[in-house]
Design a protein around this motif. Structure first.
Motif, PDB file in Angstrom:
ATOM      1  N   VAL A  84       0.818  -1.212   0.000  1.00 16.40           N
ATOM      2  CA  VAL A  84       0.000   0.000   0.000  1.00 16.40           C
ATOM      3  C   VAL A  84       0.851   1.262   0.000  1.00 16.40           C
ATOM      4  O   VAL A  84       0.428   2.313  -0.497  1.00 16.40           O
ATOM      5  CB  VAL A  84      -0.976   0.003   1.196  1.00 16.40           C
ATOM      6  N   GLY A  85       2.058   1.163   0.517  1.00 20.27           N
ATOM      7  CA  GLY A  85       2.940   2.329   0.537  1.00 20.27           C
ATOM      8  C   GLY A  85       3.289   2.834  -0.854  1.00 20.27           C
ATOM      9  O   GLY A  85       3.697   3.990  -1.014  1.00 20.27           O
ATOM     10  N   GLN A  86       3.109   1.997  -1.865  1.00 19.08           N
ATOM     11  CA  GLN A  86       3.416   2.390  -3.241  1.00 19.08           C
ATOM     12  C   GLN A  86       2.233   3.061  -3.932  1.00 19.08           C
ATOM     13  O   GLN A  86       2.366   3.573  -5.041  1.00 19.08           O
ATOM     14  CB  GLN A  86       3.832   1.149  -4.040  1.00 19.08           C
ATOM     15  N   ALA A  87       1.064   3.030  -3.284  1.00 19.16           N
ATOM     16  CA  ALA A  87      -0.145   3.593  -3.907  1.00 19.16           C
ATOM     17  C   ALA A  87      -0.101   5.112  -3.864  1.00 19.16           C
ATOM     18  O   ALA A  87       0.375   5.707  -2.899  1.00 19.16           O
ATOM     19  CB  ALA A  87      -1.386   3.084  -3.183  1.00 19.16           C
ATOM     20  N   ASP A  88      -0.598   5.732  -4.915  1.00 17.69           N
ATOM     21  CA  ASP A  88      -0.704   7.189  -4.973  1.00 17.69           C
ATOM     22  C   ASP A  88      -2.183   7.522  -4.934  1.00 17.69           C
ATOM     23  O   ASP A  88      -2.865   7.481  -5.958  1.00 17.69           O
ATOM     24  CB  ASP A  88      -0.056   7.725  -6.255  1.00 17.69           C
ATOM     25  N   CYS A  89      -2.685   7.827  -3.755  1.00 14.59           N
ATOM     26  CA  CYS A  89      -4.114   8.077  -3.625  1.00 14.59           C
ATOM     27  C   CYS A  89      -4.347   9.222  -2.654  1.00 14.59           C
ATOM     28  O   CYS A  89      -3.497   9.527  -1.819  1.00 14.59           O
ATOM     29  CB  CYS A  89      -4.853   6.822  -3.156  1.00 14.59           C
ATOM     30  N   ASP A  90      -5.515   9.849  -2.787  1.00 15.64           N
ATOM     31  CA  ASP A  90      -5.839  10.935  -1.882  1.00 15.64           C
ATOM     32  C   ASP A  90      -6.904  10.551  -0.866  1.00 15.64           C
ATOM     33  O   ASP A  90      -7.060  11.223   0.154  1.00 15.64           O
ATOM     34  CB  ASP A  90      -6.276  12.191  -2.649  1.00 15.64           C
ATOM     35  N   VAL A  91      -7.627   9.447  -1.116  1.00  8.55           N
ATOM     36  CA  VAL A  91      -8.623   8.954  -0.168  1.00  8.55           C
ATOM     37  C   VAL A  91      -8.526   7.433  -0.131  1.00  8.55           C
ATOM     38  O   VAL A  91      -8.448   6.781  -1.173  1.00  8.55           O
ATOM     39  CB  VAL A  91     -10.058   9.361  -0.572  1.00  8.55           C
ATOM     40  N   MET A  92      -8.539   6.878   1.088  1.00 10.89           N
ATOM     41  CA  MET A  92      -8.487   5.429   1.245  1.00 10.89           C
ATOM     42  C   MET A  92      -9.592   5.009   2.212  1.00 10.89           C
ATOM     43  O   MET A  92      -9.697   5.537   3.319  1.00 10.89           O
ATOM     44  CB  MET A  92      -7.110   4.998   1.769  1.00 10.89           C
ATOM     45  N   VAL A  93     -10.419   4.073   1.761  1.00 12.78           N
ATOM     46  CA  VAL A  93     -11.540   3.579   2.553  1.00 12.78           C
ATOM     47  C   VAL A  93     -11.285   2.126   2.924  1.00 12.78           C
ATOM     48  O   VAL A  93     -10.994   1.300   2.060  1.00 12.78           O
ATOM     49  CB  VAL A  93     -12.867   3.670   1.767  1.00 12.78           C
ATOM     50  N   PHE A  94     -11.422   1.828   4.204  1.00 13.23           N
ATOM     51  CA  PHE A  94     -11.295   0.457   4.689  1.00 13.23           C
ATOM     52  C   PHE A  94     -12.662  -0.015   5.151  1.00 13.23           C
ATOM     53  O   PHE A  94     -13.310   0.636   5.964  1.00 13.23           O
ATOM     54  CB  PHE A  94     -10.299   0.385   5.851  1.00 13.23           C
ATOM     55  N   HIS A  95     -13.085  -1.196   4.665  1.00 17.05           N
ATOM     56  CA  HIS A  95     -14.455  -1.632   4.914  1.00 17.05           C
ATOM     57  C   HIS A  95     -14.460  -2.981   5.626  1.00 17.05           C
ATOM     58  O   HIS A  95     -13.842  -3.121   6.674  1.00 17.05           O
ATOM     59  CB  HIS A  95     -15.218  -1.661   3.582  1.00 17.05           C
ATOM     60  N   TYR A  96     -15.137  -3.965   5.065  1.00 18.09           N
ATOM     61  CA  TYR A  96     -15.293  -5.240   5.759  1.00 18.09           C
ATOM     62  C   TYR A  96     -14.008  -6.057   5.718  1.00 18.09           C
ATOM     63  O   TYR A  96     -13.669  -6.669   4.711  1.00 18.09           O
ATOM     64  CB  TYR A  96     -16.418  -6.058   5.110  1.00 18.09           C
ATOM     65  N   LEU A  97     -13.298  -6.075   6.835  1.00 18.43           N
ATOM     66  CA  LEU A  97     -12.210  -7.012   7.077  1.00 18.43           C
ATOM     67  C   LEU A  97     -12.378  -7.517   8.502  1.00 18.43           C
ATOM     68  O   LEU A  97     -12.849  -6.779   9.378  1.00 18.43           O
ATOM     69  CB  LEU A  97     -10.827  -6.357   6.940  1.00 18.43           C
ATOM     70  N   ILE A 121     -10.763   6.758   5.777  1.00 14.66           N
ATOM     71  CA  ILE A 121     -12.146   6.487   6.157  1.00 14.66           C
ATOM     72  C   ILE A 121     -12.243   5.015   6.537  1.00 14.66           C
ATOM     73  O   ILE A 121     -11.740   4.152   5.819  1.00 14.66           O
ATOM     74  CB  ILE A 121     -13.112   6.795   5.002  1.00 14.66           C
ATOM     75  N   ALA A 122     -12.894   4.734   7.664  1.00 17.90           N
ATOM     76  CA  ALA A 122     -13.038   3.339   8.094  1.00 17.90           C
ATOM     77  C   ALA A 122     -14.482   3.057   8.475  1.00 17.90           C
ATOM     78  O   ALA A 122     -15.155   3.878   9.104  1.00 17.90           O
ATOM     79  CB  ALA A 122     -12.114   3.031   9.273  1.00 17.90           C
ATOM     80  N   MET A 127     -12.979  -0.407  11.241  1.00 20.37           N
ATOM     81  CA  MET A 127     -13.241   0.579  12.283  1.00 20.37           C
ATOM     82  C   MET A 127     -13.107  -0.072  13.661  1.00 20.37           C
ATOM     83  O   MET A 127     -12.572   0.523  14.598  1.00 20.37           O
ATOM     84  CB  MET A 127     -14.631   1.162  12.087  1.00 20.37           C
ATOM     85  N   TYR A 128     -13.607  -1.299  13.769  1.00 18.99           N
ATOM     86  CA  TYR A 128     -13.441  -2.034  15.026  1.00 18.99           C
ATOM     87  C   TYR A 128     -11.961  -2.193  15.369  1.00 18.99           C
ATOM     88  O   TYR A 128     -11.533  -1.977  16.504  1.00 18.99           O
ATOM     89  CB  TYR A 128     -14.058  -3.432  14.909  1.00 18.99           C
ATOM     90  N   ALA A 129     -11.180  -2.601  14.373  1.00 21.70           N
ATOM     91  CA  ALA A 129      -9.752  -2.813  14.612  1.00 21.70           C
ATOM     92  C   ALA A 129      -9.058  -1.515  14.997  1.00 21.70           C
ATOM     93  O   ALA A 129      -8.169  -1.502  15.858  1.00 21.70           O
ATOM     94  CB  ALA A 129      -9.102  -3.414  13.367  1.00 21.70           C
ATOM     95  N   ALA A 130      -9.466  -0.411  14.385  1.00 28.50           N
ATOM     96  CA  ALA A 130      -8.871   0.884  14.716  1.00 28.50           C
ATOM     97  C   ALA A 130      -9.118   1.235  16.175  1.00 28.50           C
ATOM     98  O   ALA A 130      -8.223   1.693  16.890  1.00 28.50           O
ATOM     99  CB  ALA A 130      -9.432   1.967  13.803  1.00 28.50           C
TER     100      ALA A 130
END
Length: 285
Positions: A84-97, A121-122, A127-130
């Motif tokens: 993920v460190g190689q990704a060039d993004c301005d928004v990252m959403v984490f969902h069902y894991l 955004i989680a 979000m639970y893990a965070a």
């Protein structure tokens, strides 16, 4: 670039990445298609519709198959921590894991090492893990429903299963639960609490409440919370402030539901079809 991370309920799906497309109520990623009913596919479809309407490129998805046993989530965590460190993004959403504190921290540290820190955004399991890791403050937006908010508000619960009963019965006291989540540092910079009334809040309290249009038949339709997260992610990707995007997304999601003229048999894919119209109406208001 908007990156969305999540799982699909198919154990045979390994880690899949690629741009999202929407074809006949199926999400297409990396040569594979997934039905849009709820969960991460519903979030992806909503984000795709919103991004296309806003004239943006499609979201990029990172997916793995997981039916609740955690194997796919573990593969996805590992891939994210490595790449993920190689990704060039301005928004990252984490969902069902599946929530895993150790792997969550590895992924978060990799994100924090990125040359350009994205808006984070989680929702759901991540979000639970965070919260479980004590790293909630590293995020810009959580999008809990009221049950998930109860876990954030419980300073003692190490896992959602152990949320204390008296907090679970405080559903009519959402502002109090929001205040508790911030007091115990278990909330992101902004909260979008999904329910019959949608609350947008920050550390200083309630910023906005959205409760119209009220379409009661939407309440039992699975996936409408996922679509809300997808729309807010697209608006943040467009450049909207997180708080403003959350309020607009709440209005858009409700209006899309209204335009769908839902019945108890309505599928979330039918509501997603109306996101473009609702988005234009809200943003032009």
């Amino acid at each position: 670039m908007l990156v969305i991370v999540g799982t699909v309920p198919d154990p045979d799906v390994s880690v899949v990445t690629g741009e999202v497309n929407l074809v006949h109520h199926q999400v297409a990623v990396g040569g594979q298609r997934f039905p849009v009913n709820r969960g991460t596919p519903a979030l992806l479809a909503a984000a795709f519709q919103a991004c296309r309407t806003l004239g943006q490129g499609p979201p990029v998805a990172w997916l793995a198959g997981d039916i609740g046993l955690g194997h796919g989530s573990r593969r996805l965590y590992e891939a994210l921590a490595e790449k993920v460190g190689q990704a060039d993004c301005d928004v990252m959403v984490f969902h069902y894991l599946q929530p895993d504190v150790d792997w969550h921290n590895r992924v978060l540290f990799a994100v924090q090492d990125m040359a350009r820190r994205p808006v984070l955004i989680a929702d759901a399991g991540f979000m639970y893990a965070a919260k479980m890791s004590g790293q909630a403050g590293a995020y810009d937006l959580f999008t809990p429903d009221i049950g998930e908010l109860a876990f954030l508000a419980d300073e003692e619960a190490p896992h959602p299963f152990y949320t204390r009963g008296f907090i679970l019965h405080m559903t009519d006291r959402v502002p109090e639960m929001i205040a508790s989540a911030y007091r115990f540092r278990n909330a992101a910079r902004c909260l979008l609490v999904k329910g019959s009334r949608d609350y947008i809040a920050g550390r200083d309290g309630i910023l906005a409440v959205v409760d119209t249009p009220c379409v009661e038949v939407l309440e039992p339709i699975g996936g409408t919370g996922d679509t809300l997260t997808g729309v807010v992610a697209a608006l943040v990707h467009r450049g909207e402030a997180v708080e403003a995007a959350a309020e607009a997304a709440a209005r858009i999601n409700r209006l899309a539901g209204l335009h769908a003229r839902p019945t108890p048999a309505t599928q979330v894919s039918e509501i997603i079809d109306h996101i473009p119209r609702a988005l234009v109406e809200v943003l032009q208001h």
